[in-house]
Scaffold this motif. Structure first.
Motif, PDB file in Angstrom:
ATOM      1  N   LEU A  56     -11.140  -1.219  -4.715  1.00  0.00           N
ATOM      2  CA  LEU A  56     -11.204   0.174  -4.270  1.00  0.00           C
ATOM      3  C   LEU A  56     -11.787   1.033  -5.375  1.00  0.00           C
ATOM      4  CD1 LEU A  56      -7.634   0.712  -2.745  1.00  0.00           C
ATOM      5  CD2 LEU A  56      -9.654  -0.254  -1.640  1.00  0.00           C
ATOM      6  N   LYS A  57     -12.343   2.152  -4.984  1.00  0.00           N
ATOM      7  CA  LYS A  57     -12.798   3.139  -5.958  1.00  0.00           C
ATOM      8  C   LYS A  57     -12.184   4.486  -5.639  1.00  0.00           C
ATOM      9  CE  LYS A  57     -16.310   5.762  -5.254  1.00  0.00           C
ATOM     10  NZ  LYS A  57     -17.697   6.235  -5.208  1.00  0.00           N
ATOM     11  N   LEU A  58     -11.890   5.233  -6.670  1.00  0.00           N
ATOM     12  CA  LEU A  58     -11.471   6.609  -6.459  1.00  0.00           C
ATOM     13  C   LEU A  58     -12.643   7.514  -6.803  1.00  0.00           C
ATOM     14  CD1 LEU A  58      -7.796   6.999  -7.581  1.00  0.00           C
ATOM     15  CD2 LEU A  58      -8.761   6.127  -5.498  1.00  0.00           C
ATOM     16  N   GLY A  59     -12.697   8.644  -6.145  1.00  0.00           N
ATOM     17  CA  GLY A  59     -13.738   9.615  -6.437  1.00  0.00           C
ATOM     18  C   GLY A  59     -13.135  10.992  -6.609  1.00  0.00           C
ATOM     19  N   VAL A 101     -26.115   7.041 -11.278  1.00  0.00           N
ATOM     20  CA  VAL A 101     -25.171   6.193 -12.021  1.00  0.00           C
ATOM     21  C   VAL A 101     -24.198   7.066 -12.793  1.00  0.00           C
ATOM     22  CG1 VAL A 101     -26.654   5.952 -14.093  1.00  0.00           C
ATOM     23  CG2 VAL A 101     -24.999   4.150 -13.516  1.00  0.00           C
ATOM     24  N   GLU A 102     -22.984   6.547 -12.976  1.00  0.00           N
ATOM     25  CA  GLU A 102     -21.976   7.258 -13.764  1.00  0.00           C
ATOM     26  C   GLU A 102     -21.113   6.231 -14.499  1.00  0.00           C
ATOM     27  OE1 GLU A 102     -20.361   9.568 -10.592  1.00  0.00           O
ATOM     28  OE2 GLU A 102     -19.126   7.953  -9.811  1.00  0.00           O
ATOM     29  N   PRO A 103     -20.700   6.589 -15.726  1.00  0.00           N
ATOM     30  CA  PRO A 103     -19.833   5.680 -16.489  1.00  0.00           C
ATOM     31  C   PRO A 103     -18.396   5.814 -16.008  1.00  0.00           C
ATOM     32  CG  PRO A 103     -20.272   7.655 -17.792  1.00  0.00           C
ATOM     33  CD  PRO A 103     -20.999   7.834 -16.482  1.00  0.00           C
ATOM     34  N   GLU A 104     -17.673   4.714 -15.990  1.00  0.00           N
ATOM     35  CA  GLU A 104     -16.306   4.734 -15.460  1.00  0.00           C
ATOM     36  C   GLU A 104     -15.391   3.794 -16.252  1.00  0.00           C
ATOM     37  OE1 GLU A 104     -15.192   5.104 -11.579  1.00  0.00           O
ATOM     38  OE2 GLU A 104     -16.982   6.191 -10.898  1.00  0.00           O
ATOM     39  N   ILE A 105     -14.146   3.752 -15.827  1.00  0.00           N
ATOM     40  CA  ILE A 105     -13.177   2.773 -16.322  1.00  0.00           C
ATOM     41  C   ILE A 105     -12.704   1.998 -15.104  1.00  0.00           C
ATOM     42  CG2 ILE A 105     -10.827   2.519 -17.258  1.00  0.00           C
ATOM     43  CD1 ILE A 105     -11.458   4.950 -19.068  1.00  0.00           C
ATOM     44  N   LEU A 133     -19.709   0.763 -14.922  1.00  0.00           N
ATOM     45  CA  LEU A 133     -20.742   1.682 -14.435  1.00  0.00           C
ATOM     46  C   LEU A 133     -20.682   1.666 -12.918  1.00  0.00           C
ATOM     47  CD1 LEU A 133     -23.722   0.664 -16.746  1.00  0.00           C
ATOM     48  CD2 LEU A 133     -22.714   2.964 -16.635  1.00  0.00           C
ATOM     49  N   GLU A 134     -20.752   2.836 -12.317  1.00  0.00           N
ATOM     50  CA  GLU A 134     -20.831   2.865 -10.858  1.00  0.00           C
ATOM     51  C   GLU A 134     -22.160   3.454 -10.422  1.00  0.00           C
ATOM     52  OE1 GLU A 134     -18.252   5.318  -8.352  1.00  0.00           O
ATOM     53  OE2 GLU A 134     -18.642   3.923  -6.705  1.00  0.00           O
ATOM     54  N   VAL A 135     -22.788   2.791  -9.461  1.00  0.00           N
ATOM     55  CA  VAL A 135     -23.988   3.340  -8.824  1.00  0.00           C
ATOM     56  C   VAL A 135     -23.545   3.931  -7.492  1.00  0.00           C
ATOM     57  CG1 VAL A 135     -26.255   2.821  -7.844  1.00  0.00           C
ATOM     58  CG2 VAL A 135     -25.485   1.649  -9.934  1.00  0.00           C
ATOM     59  N   ILE A 136     -23.806   5.218  -7.310  1.00  0.00           N
ATOM     60  CA  ILE A 136     -23.493   5.870  -6.039  1.00  0.00           C
ATOM     61  C   ILE A 136     -24.811   6.236  -5.363  1.00  0.00           C
ATOM     62  CG2 ILE A 136     -21.181   6.696  -6.597  1.00  0.00           C
ATOM     63  CD1 ILE A 136     -22.358   9.319  -7.495  1.00  0.00           C
ATOM     64  N   ASP A 137     -24.822   6.148  -4.053  1.00  0.00           N
ATOM     65  CA  ASP A 137     -26.057   6.383  -3.307  1.00  0.00           C
ATOM     66  C   ASP A 137     -25.667   6.987  -1.962  1.00  0.00           C
ATOM     67  OD1 ASP A 137     -28.832   6.265  -2.838  1.00  0.00           O
ATOM     68  OD2 ASP A 137     -28.642   4.336  -1.798  1.00  0.00           O
ATOM     69  N   ALA A 224     -11.732   3.999 -11.538  1.00  0.00           N
ATOM     70  CA  ALA A 224     -10.903   5.198 -11.755  1.00  0.00           C
ATOM     71  C   ALA A 224     -11.571   6.509 -11.350  1.00  0.00           C
ATOM     72  CB  ALA A 224     -10.499   5.275 -13.223  1.00  0.00           C
ATOM     73  N   GLY A 225     -12.909   6.511 -11.213  1.00  0.00           N
ATOM     74  CA  GLY A 225     -13.624   7.778 -10.961  1.00  0.00           C
ATOM     75  C   GLY A 225     -14.235   8.281 -12.259  1.00  0.00           C
ATOM     76  N   ALA A 226     -15.343   8.991 -12.128  1.00  0.00           N
ATOM     77  CA  ALA A 226     -16.112   9.378 -13.319  1.00  0.00           C
ATOM     78  C   ALA A 226     -15.556  10.627 -13.987  1.00  0.00           C
ATOM     79  CB  ALA A 226     -17.568   9.600 -12.929  1.00  0.00           C
ATOM     80  N   ALA A 227     -15.754  10.684 -15.302  1.00  0.00           N
ATOM     81  CA  ALA A 227     -15.344  11.847 -16.097  1.00  0.00           C
ATOM     82  C   ALA A 227     -16.509  12.802 -16.309  1.00  0.00           C
ATOM     83  CB  ALA A 227     -14.821  11.381 -17.454  1.00  0.00           C
TER      84      ALA A 227
HETATM   85 MG    MG Z   1     -17.562   7.008  -9.191  1.00  0.00          MG
END
Ligand code: MG
Ligand code: OOG
Length: 255
Positions: A56-59, A101-105, A133-137, A224-227
Motif C-alpha cells: 500500500l501507499k499513503l499520499g 518522481v518523489e523521494p520516500e521512505i 522513490l515513487e513514480v506517480i502518473d 509513507a508518502g512524500a515530504a
Molecule cells: Mg507518494
C-alpha cells in the motif's frame, strides 16, 4: 455496467494505454467511499491480468504534497508487482503519461497487520525500513484532480523502487530527504514533515487498511508518502532518492 465500474475501466485503460482521461468528478461527483470503490474495481482489472498486490501507499501525508496538489486529506492506494522497479533499473517513459518522481521512505511488513495497534507495537509488525522513490502518473489531463478523483485513480500510483533495508529500529525522526536529478539536488525535505514522524504513516496504513477491509500481509511494502513536492521526469535522466541515515536508491529513465 454500473457508473462506478465504468469509471474503473476507464481509469484502468488510461493507465494501460498511457493516455490521459478527463476528471471523473466533473462528470459525476463521487463520495470518498465511492471513489475507493472505483479504485478497488480498477485494481480488480489488473489482478485479472495477473498482477499481484504487493503493498500500500499513503499520499498527502505532508503539507508540501497537499499544497502542491491542492487537496486536504490523507489518501491510500494499492501497489502491484508490475509497479516494482529494481534499484538501478531503467524506467520506460513510454509506459506513462506525464510521470513525476518523489523521494520516500518505505516499510516492509513482517507479520500480517491488525487493527487496533499501538505505536509501541509497530516495530513487531515491520522488519525493515528503506529509502524509496515513487513514480506517480495521474491518469487525468494536466495532472489535475479532486481528492475523490485521485483516490479513484489509485492515488496516481505508477512505479516504485526501494533501497537497502535497514532495521525497523532505525530512528526516523528529523532525517533529511533529498531528490537528486542528474547529480543535482532538486527537492529537499525532512522526515518530520511526514505526519510528524514517518512511523505514523505505517500506523495510518494499518488503520485505513482495516477500515476498508484490505488485508496487509507479511512481506508487503508500505510507502509513507512524500515530504517534498514531486518533479516531472524527462527521458535519459539519472534519479536518486537520499534519506540521511537510511541510504540511497536510484534509477534511470530510458533515453
Ligand atoms: Mg507518494
Ligand atoms: C497523488 C499521490 C500522492 C504522496 O506521496 O503524497 C503521493 C499525487 O500527487 O498525484 O503519492
Amino acid at each position: 455496467m454500473s457508473l462506478l465500474s465504468g469509471f474503473a475501466e476507464r481509469l484502468d485503460q488510461a493507465a494501460s494505454q498511457a493516455k490521459a482521461t478527463a476528471q471523473i468528478s466533473l462528470e459525476s461527483p463521487l463520495s470518498e467511499s465511492e471513489a475507493y470503490e472505483v479504485q478497488a474495481l480498477s485494481l480488480a482489472e489488473r489482478y485479472a491480468r495477473g498482477e499481484h498486490l504487493v503493498g500500500l501507499k499513503l499520499g498527502f501525508t505532508s503539507k508540501a504534497k497537499m499544497e502542491q496538489m491542492g487537496v486536504h486529506d490523507m489518501i491510500w492506494g494499492r501497489l502491484t508487482d508490475q509497479m516494482y522497479l529494481d534499484g538501478g533499473g531503467t524506467l520506460d517513459m513510454d509506459k506513462f503519461i506525464h510521470p513525476r518522481v518523489e523521494p520516500e521512505i518505505c516499510f516492509r511488513v513482517a507479520k500480517d497487520l491488525k487493527w487496533p495497534m499501538s505505536r509501541e507495537e509497530l516495530t513487531e509488525y515491520f522488519d525493515g525500513v528503506a529509502p524509496a522513490l515513487e513514480v506517480i502518473d495521474s491518469r487525468y489531463e494536466n495532472f489535475k484532480f479532486s481528492l475523490e478523483d485521485v483516490i479513484a485513480d489509485n492515488c496516481s500510483s505508477a512505479a516504485f523502487a526501494v533501497g537497502p533495508w535497514m532495521s525497523p529500529h532505525t530512528l526516523l525522526a528529523n532525517l533529511q530527504i533529498d531528490l537528486v536529478v542528474d547529480g543535482e539536488v532538486v527537492q529537499s525535505g525532512n522526515s518530520d514533515a511526514i505526519l510528524g514522524d514517518p512511523w505514523e504513516s505505517a500506523l495510518a496504513a494499518a488503520r485505513l487498511a482495516h477500515q476498508y477491509g484490505q488485508p496487509v500481509l507479511a512481506g508487503s511494502y508500505i510507502m509513507a508518502g512524500a515530504a517534498t513536492s514531486a518533479v516531472y521526469l524527462q527521458k535519459g535522466q539519472s534519479i536518486e532518492g537520499k534519506v540521511a541515515g537510511l541510504g540511497t536508491i536510484g534509477f534511470h529513465t530510458k533515453a
